[in-house]
Scaffold this motif. Structure first.
Motif, PDB file in Angstrom:
ATOM      1  N   LYS A 178       2.464   1.876  -3.400  1.00  0.00           N
ATOM      2  CA  LYS A 178       1.371   2.490  -4.144  1.00  0.00           C
ATOM      3  C   LYS A 178       1.218   3.886  -3.909  1.00  0.00           C
ATOM      4  CE  LYS A 178      -3.427   1.333  -5.815  1.00  0.00           C
ATOM      5  NZ  LYS A 178      -4.349   0.456  -5.591  1.00  0.00           N
ATOM      6  N   TYR A 179       1.090   4.322  -2.664  1.00  0.00           N
ATOM      7  CA  TYR A 179       0.886   5.530  -2.264  1.00  0.00           C
ATOM      8  C   TYR A 179       2.062   6.364  -2.738  1.00  0.00           C
ATOM      9  CZ  TYR A 179       0.866   9.553   0.807  1.00  0.00           C
ATOM     10  OH  TYR A 179       1.083  10.899   1.141  1.00  0.00           O
ATOM     11  N   GLN A 209       0.766  -1.043  -0.220  1.00  0.00           N
ATOM     12  CA  GLN A 209       0.145  -0.061   0.210  1.00  0.00           C
ATOM     13  C   GLN A 209       0.781   1.067   0.224  1.00  0.00           C
ATOM     14  OE1 GLN A 209       0.081  -2.591   2.420  1.00  0.00           O
ATOM     15  NE2 GLN A 209      -2.011  -2.573   3.332  1.00  0.00           N
ATOM     16  N   TRP A 210       1.869   1.216   0.590  1.00  0.00           N
ATOM     17  CA  TRP A 210       2.854   2.553   0.666  1.00  0.00           C
ATOM     18  C   TRP A 210       3.447   2.482  -0.674  1.00  0.00           C
ATOM     19  CZ3 TRP A 210       5.786   3.290   5.784  1.00  0.00           C
ATOM     20  CH2 TRP A 210       4.836   3.217   7.004  1.00  0.00           C
TER      21      TRP A 210
END
Length: 83
Positions: free
Chosen positions: A54-55, A51-52
């Protein structure tokens, strides 16, 4: 990086941010040519939760876009309505 959904601890966060910074420096030097930064990209992806990754990827795109607008101004695309 552990595969559990637990939040990264302080040392894991620091490792992730360091890997992100190394990747971004490489991309800056190589005009965003990701093939020149394969080692850094692999390190970034292995040290950060998915998720990081992607962020931070979206964040980099946003920051580059914002910087371009601030430095070069905004030019509407051809055919865009003029408000």
């Amino acid at each position: 990086m552990n595969t559990e959904m637990s939040a990264p601890n302080a040392s894991e966060r620091k490792a992730c941010w360091g890997a992100r910074d190394d990747l971004w420096k490489c991309l800056d030097v190589n005009q965003d040519e990701t093939s020149a930064c394969g080692k850094q990209l692999k390190e970034f992806e292995s040290k950060c939760p998915a998720q990081w990754v992607k962020y931070f990827s979206k964040r980099r795109d946003f920051l580059k876009y914002k910087d371009k607008i601030e430095n070069e101004g905004y030019e509407p695309t051809e055919g865009a309505s003029k408000l």
